[in-house]
Write a protein that holds these residues in place. Structure first.
Motif, PDB file in Angstrom:
ATOM      1  N   LEU A  90      34.104  25.380 -19.228  1.00 47.85           N
ATOM      2  CA  LEU A  90      35.364  24.717 -19.529  1.00 47.85           C
ATOM      3  C   LEU A  90      35.834  23.981 -18.279  1.00 47.85           C
ATOM      4  O   LEU A  90      36.017  24.594 -17.227  1.00 47.85           O
ATOM      5  CB  LEU A  90      36.427  25.740 -19.952  1.00 47.85           C
ATOM      6  CG  LEU A  90      37.859  25.250 -20.102  1.00 47.85           C
ATOM      7  CD1 LEU A  90      37.958  24.153 -21.153  1.00 47.85           C
ATOM      8  CD2 LEU A  90      38.773  26.410 -20.458  1.00 47.85           C
ATOM      9  N   VAL A  91      35.989  22.647 -18.394  1.00 44.20           N
ATOM     10  CA  VAL A  91      36.521  21.837 -17.294  1.00 44.20           C
ATOM     11  C   VAL A  91      37.928  21.416 -17.712  1.00 44.20           C
ATOM     12  O   VAL A  91      38.106  20.738 -18.717  1.00 44.20           O
ATOM     13  CB  VAL A  91      35.640  20.602 -17.010  1.00 44.20           C
ATOM     14  CG1 VAL A  91      36.218  19.787 -15.869  1.00 44.20           C
ATOM     15  CG2 VAL A  91      34.211  21.018 -16.719  1.00 44.20           C
ATOM     16  N   LEU A  92      38.916  21.841 -16.936  1.00 43.02           N
ATOM     17  CA  LEU A  92      40.313  21.551 -17.265  1.00 43.02           C
ATOM     18  C   LEU A  92      40.623  20.068 -17.030  1.00 43.02           C
ATOM     19  O   LEU A  92      39.935  19.393 -16.258  1.00 43.02           O
ATOM     20  CB  LEU A  92      41.228  22.455 -16.446  1.00 43.02           C
ATOM     21  CG  LEU A  92      41.053  23.950 -16.752  1.00 43.02           C
ATOM     22  CD1 LEU A  92      41.898  24.799 -15.810  1.00 43.02           C
ATOM     23  CD2 LEU A  92      41.379  24.264 -18.194  1.00 43.02           C
ATOM     24  N   SER A 144      32.058  29.393 -16.989  1.00 43.65           N
ATOM     25  CA  SER A 144      32.938  29.104 -15.854  1.00 43.65           C
ATOM     26  C   SER A 144      34.097  28.216 -16.281  1.00 43.65           C
ATOM     27  O   SER A 144      33.945  27.348 -17.133  1.00 43.65           O
ATOM     28  CB  SER A 144      32.169  28.385 -14.743  1.00 43.65           C
ATOM     29  OG  SER A 144      31.185  29.218 -14.196  1.00 43.65           O
ATOM     30  N   VAL A 145      35.254  28.427 -15.663  1.00 46.47           N
ATOM     31  CA  VAL A 145      36.416  27.551 -15.836  1.00 46.47           C
ATOM     32  C   VAL A 145      36.599  26.829 -14.509  1.00 46.47           C
ATOM     33  O   VAL A 145      36.694  27.458 -13.457  1.00 46.47           O
ATOM     34  CB  VAL A 145      37.685  28.358 -16.199  1.00 46.47           C
ATOM     35  CG1 VAL A 145      38.888  27.429 -16.314  1.00 46.47           C
ATOM     36  CG2 VAL A 145      37.486  29.139 -17.486  1.00 46.47           C
ATOM     37  N   LEU A 146      36.622  25.479 -14.571  1.00 50.19           N
ATOM     38  CA  LEU A 146      36.719  24.651 -13.370  1.00 50.19           C
ATOM     39  C   LEU A 146      37.976  23.796 -13.433  1.00 50.19           C
ATOM     40  O   LEU A 146      38.392  23.365 -14.506  1.00 50.19           O
ATOM     41  CB  LEU A 146      35.496  23.741 -13.260  1.00 50.19           C
ATOM     42  CG  LEU A 146      34.124  24.409 -13.300  1.00 50.19           C
ATOM     43  CD1 LEU A 146      33.031  23.358 -13.352  1.00 50.19           C
ATOM     44  CD2 LEU A 146      33.937  25.317 -12.110  1.00 50.19           C
ATOM     45  N   LYS A 147      38.526  23.490 -12.241  1.00 50.48           N
ATOM     46  CA  LYS A 147      39.748  22.678 -12.187  1.00 50.48           C
ATOM     47  C   LYS A 147      39.833  21.984 -10.837  1.00 50.48           C
ATOM     48  O   LYS A 147      39.457  22.560  -9.816  1.00 50.48           O
ATOM     49  CB  LYS A 147      40.951  23.602 -12.361  1.00 50.48           C
ATOM     50  CG  LYS A 147      42.296  22.943 -12.198  1.00 50.48           C
ATOM     51  CD  LYS A 147      43.405  23.970 -12.293  1.00 50.48           C
ATOM     52  CE  LYS A 147      44.747  23.314 -12.040  1.00 50.48           C
ATOM     53  NZ  LYS A 147      45.832  24.284 -12.098  1.00 50.48           N
ATOM     54  N   VAL A 173      37.764  28.510 -11.092  1.00 44.65           N
ATOM     55  CA  VAL A 173      39.034  29.181 -11.342  1.00 44.65           C
ATOM     56  C   VAL A 173      38.790  30.634 -11.740  1.00 44.65           C
ATOM     57  O   VAL A 173      39.352  31.551 -11.170  1.00 44.65           O
ATOM     58  CB  VAL A 173      39.853  28.455 -12.434  1.00 44.65           C
ATOM     59  CG1 VAL A 173      41.121  29.209 -12.771  1.00 44.65           C
ATOM     60  CG2 VAL A 173      40.160  27.029 -12.009  1.00 44.65           C
ATOM     61  N   ARG A 174      37.930  30.817 -12.742  1.00 45.78           N
ATOM     62  CA  ARG A 174      37.606  32.157 -13.223  1.00 45.78           C
ATOM     63  C   ARG A 174      36.446  32.086 -14.202  1.00 45.78           C
ATOM     64  O   ARG A 174      36.021  31.004 -14.595  1.00 45.78           O
ATOM     65  CB  ARG A 174      38.810  32.819 -13.877  1.00 45.78           C
ATOM     66  CG  ARG A 174      39.250  32.146 -15.166  1.00 45.78           C
ATOM     67  CD  ARG A 174      40.471  32.831 -15.759  1.00 45.78           C
ATOM     68  NE  ARG A 174      40.911  32.170 -16.966  1.00 45.78           N
ATOM     69  CZ  ARG A 174      40.463  32.440 -18.179  1.00 45.78           C
ATOM     70  NH1 ARG A 174      39.557  33.356 -18.374  1.00 45.78           N
ATOM     71  NH2 ARG A 174      40.921  31.771 -19.220  1.00 45.78           N
ATOM     72  N   GLN A 175      35.990  33.237 -14.615  1.00 46.37           N
ATOM     73  CA  GLN A 175      34.940  33.351 -15.624  1.00 46.37           C
ATOM     74  C   GLN A 175      35.624  33.646 -16.957  1.00 46.37           C
ATOM     75  O   GLN A 175      36.499  34.520 -17.022  1.00 46.37           O
ATOM     76  CB  GLN A 175      34.004  34.507 -15.243  1.00 46.37           C
ATOM     77  CG  GLN A 175      32.706  34.538 -15.987  1.00 46.37           C
ATOM     78  CD  GLN A 175      31.699  33.548 -15.435  1.00 46.37           C
ATOM     79  OE1 GLN A 175      31.842  33.029 -14.344  1.00 46.37           O
ATOM     80  NE2 GLN A 175      30.686  33.263 -16.196  1.00 46.37           N
TER      81      GLN A 175
END
Length: 142
Positions: A50-52, A67-70, A77-79
């Motif tokens: 997930l890319v914010l 993965s969460v990216l920002k 950011v977090r898993q």
């Protein structure tokens, strides 16, 4: 120095929101790219990334599954939990079904021609089950 062309691979059930740009990247299944993101060359996303919104993924990044990216440039950011990724998967499958229904209902429609009320009318329509073969009653024996 030659001009080499690289390809973009987008797996199944990915959501790429408006304004986002991808350059020669590889997205596995169930990834979601938020609005106005830029994904540079040779980037590999594993399943469920997930890319914010408004983020920039630098060239050559290998992003682990869920993965969460920002940010600009992106930071981890977090898993995501498995249940969060499954919700994202359900959302992507829902939109795939919706687009299929719109295409079937309006096969010659240009994307800009669908108004919000038209879309809601399509969403509210119940798809009748496909008709099976009609059975004929057996002849009356007297």
């Amino acid at each position: 120095m030659g001009n080499t062309k690289k390809s973009i691979h987008v797996g199944n059930f990915n959501i790429i929101e408006r304004g986002s740009i991808l350059f020669a990247s590889f997205l596995f299944d169930y990834c979601m790219i938020g609005e106005n993101c830029t994904i540079w060359e040779d980037t590999n996303f594993e399943e469920g990334v997930l890319v914010l919104p408004n983020s920039v993924v630098l060239a050559g990044m290998n992003v682990q599954a869920r993965s969460v990216l920002k940010g600009n440039p992106v930071m981890f950011v977090r898993q995501q939990s498995r249940s969060e990724m499954l919700k994202m998967k359900d959302r992507a499958e829902y939109y795939a079904d919706l687009f299929t229904r719109v295409k079937q209902a309006l096969p010659n429609l240009q994307p800009y021609a669908l108004t919000t009320p038209d879309l809601f009318n399509l969403l509210l329509q119940k798809n009748p089950p496909p008709e099976g073969p009609k059975e004929t009653p057996p002849p009356n024996e007297s």
